[in-house]
Write an enzyme that holds these catalytic residues in place. Sequence first.
Site, PDB file in Angstrom:
ATOM      1  N   GLU A 157       6.608  12.178  20.031  1.00 31.28           N
ATOM      2  CA  GLU A 157       7.589  12.453  18.987  1.00 31.28           C
ATOM      3  C   GLU A 157       7.187  13.735  18.251  1.00 31.28           C
ATOM      4  OE1 GLU A 157       7.359   9.100  16.431  1.00 31.28           O
ATOM      5  OE2 GLU A 157       9.464   9.170  15.909  1.00 31.28           O
ATOM      6  N   GLU A 193       7.616  -1.356  12.921  1.00 31.48           N
ATOM      7  CA  GLU A 193       8.608  -0.334  13.279  1.00 31.48           C
ATOM      8  C   GLU A 193       7.800   0.928  13.563  1.00 31.48           C
ATOM      9  OE1 GLU A 193      10.947   2.905  12.315  1.00 31.48           O
ATOM     10  OE2 GLU A 193      11.316   1.695  10.516  1.00 31.48           O
ATOM     11  N   LYS A 195       0.892  -1.171   0.000  1.00 26.84           N
ATOM     12  CA  LYS A 195       0.000   0.000   0.000  1.00 26.84           C
ATOM     13  C   LYS A 195       0.926   1.214   0.000  1.00 26.84           C
ATOM     14  CE  LYS A 195      -2.949   3.208   1.550  1.00 26.84           C
ATOM     15  NZ  LYS A 195      -2.058   4.335   1.225  1.00 26.84           N
TER      16      LYS A 195
HETATM   17  C1  SIN Z   1      16.491   5.293   8.773  1.00 24.37           C
HETATM   18  O1  SIN Z   1      16.529   4.256   8.108  1.00 24.37           O
HETATM   19  O2  SIN Z   1      17.476   5.783   9.261  1.00 24.37           O
HETATM   20  C2  SIN Z   1      15.210   6.020   9.074  1.00 24.37           C
HETATM   21  C3  SIN Z   1      14.085   5.193   8.927  1.00 24.37           C
HETATM   22  C4  SIN Z   1      12.837   5.575   9.629  1.00 24.37           C
HETATM   23  O3  SIN Z   1      12.508   6.726   9.821  1.00 24.37           O
HETATM   24  O4  SIN Z   1      12.131   4.639   9.932  1.00 24.37           O
END
Ligand code: SIN
EC number: 1.2.1.16
Length: 537
Positions: free
Chosen positions: A440, A310, A233
Amino acid sequence: MLRVCIAQSARSLTRSPATRLAARFPAAIPRSLAPSRIISTQQHRMASNKAAPLKLKNPSLWIEKGGFVNGKWTAGANDGTFEVINPGNGQVLGTLPEMTVEDTKEAVKVAHEALKSWRKTTETERAAILNKIFQIMTENSEDLAQIITAENGKPLADARGEVTYGASYFTWFAGEAVRNYGDVIPSAVKGVQNMTLKQPIGVCAISECCFPNAMVTRKLAAALAAGNTVVMKAPAETPYSVLAIAEICRQAGVPDGVVNVVLTQKHTPDVGKELCENPLIHKLSFTGSTRVGKILMKQASGTLKKLSFELGGNAPFIVFEDADLDKAVNGVIACKFRQSGQTCVCANRILVHDAVFDKFSQKLADAVRKFKVGEGVKDGITHGPLIHEAAVNKVQQHVDDAVSKGAKVVVGGKKLDVPGYFFEPTVLADVQSCAIDNEETFGPLAALYRFKTEEEAVEMANNTEVGLAGYFFTENIARLYRVAAALEVGMVGANTGVISQAAIPFGGIKESGFGREGSKYGLQDWTNIKLIAVGGL
Ligand code: SIN
């Protein structure tokens, strides 16, 4: 990005009369970011509707026909269109068809069919295709970088770096694919031989955000190396990079149906739900917010899919009194202000020892004053825009909230009233007890907190629900090992603000999610381990 993208995609496509006026009369720009430092301010065109077409050396990488299903470009049900905005100037970069849940089901069916033969290819055959993708990406790196800058806004130099980084996942996983060893396991029972095979999981769904190119490749290269087929997606903010990667996969010989891309802005929550609930999908890999991750986990529970998440971070960056302050400033610049603060691993809370606080904050502010903010395609620009208006507003809220609780603005502090979505690179000193403690910012705001002891710093660093990355600077070797072990995060940068590369296991703990991407562990997240016990020997 599923649900969160829909909120994020609510861009204002036309700018207010006040904004247009400010663009014409740069004197309205806050003094703290004088025009000499905002290269593009006076050069910005008015935010008119449509941007001039992007000039690519290889126009086949600019895809406007739609998503990619079964090796063909398709608008699917063509349920209207959505606009992609260049965040560096507010102009409409392009218009893409809205695909639907039915289109997603079709893509999953196709991926399921393609799996039958793709899973039988040898690791060596798949590695050859991955290496070919790497080669085509490298040959077209300038075009891919132009696409990233147009839809994400980051400076061209950074976009070129992202393409190199993104392509590196294909060579990395080509190498890992051919070493995807199983085991022979000593048996407790006479006459039995135990062994394991690593097998593909099946049809996998991918949804990501933040890095238009490298976040796609980090997942896709591992998925293909392990013999899976995928339905992606694409984020509504940066779909063109995903489509270009799909085209490169096609050119590299990835068979029809192995890689599929669905496009939508308005159906994002429903398409996300379908990817979570469709019984033909066996894994979902998602990069996005913790809030959305929790929704997806619930939705995926009905089919018990394997998940890799993540999710959000709230990275601490500790500057000890024994740190080399110049190196620490460089570390913060690299880590906090990369992609204007829009990476999951960006520092969010910068904890500085009381004894060096004033010196460090001045050095950092001096470095930040040298940034050149503007449209990423322009020469000399070091820092680009945020992805949309909501992101700019969030940074402003965090600044205002911190200041209301006693923080001082050392540099920056305001959004920029120019076309595109810009916020002044900002340093706040003496931040305490405010929203940034737990949320964040995802923007160019360096929030400096004071501490007095190592114990206090580690406690402050760990005092959060999430744990993706953490950083610190010290010249004391014993402290280096002690603090690295004590930080509750998945990734530590000790005396460095840059940790990302294909070779490292990227991922978090606590509410930052689970699973690892990149490295030798990354491939394992895309495989099933099968035991074969052979008896009667
Ligand atoms: C990164 O790969 O350094 C950043 C990746 C992210 O913001 O998930």
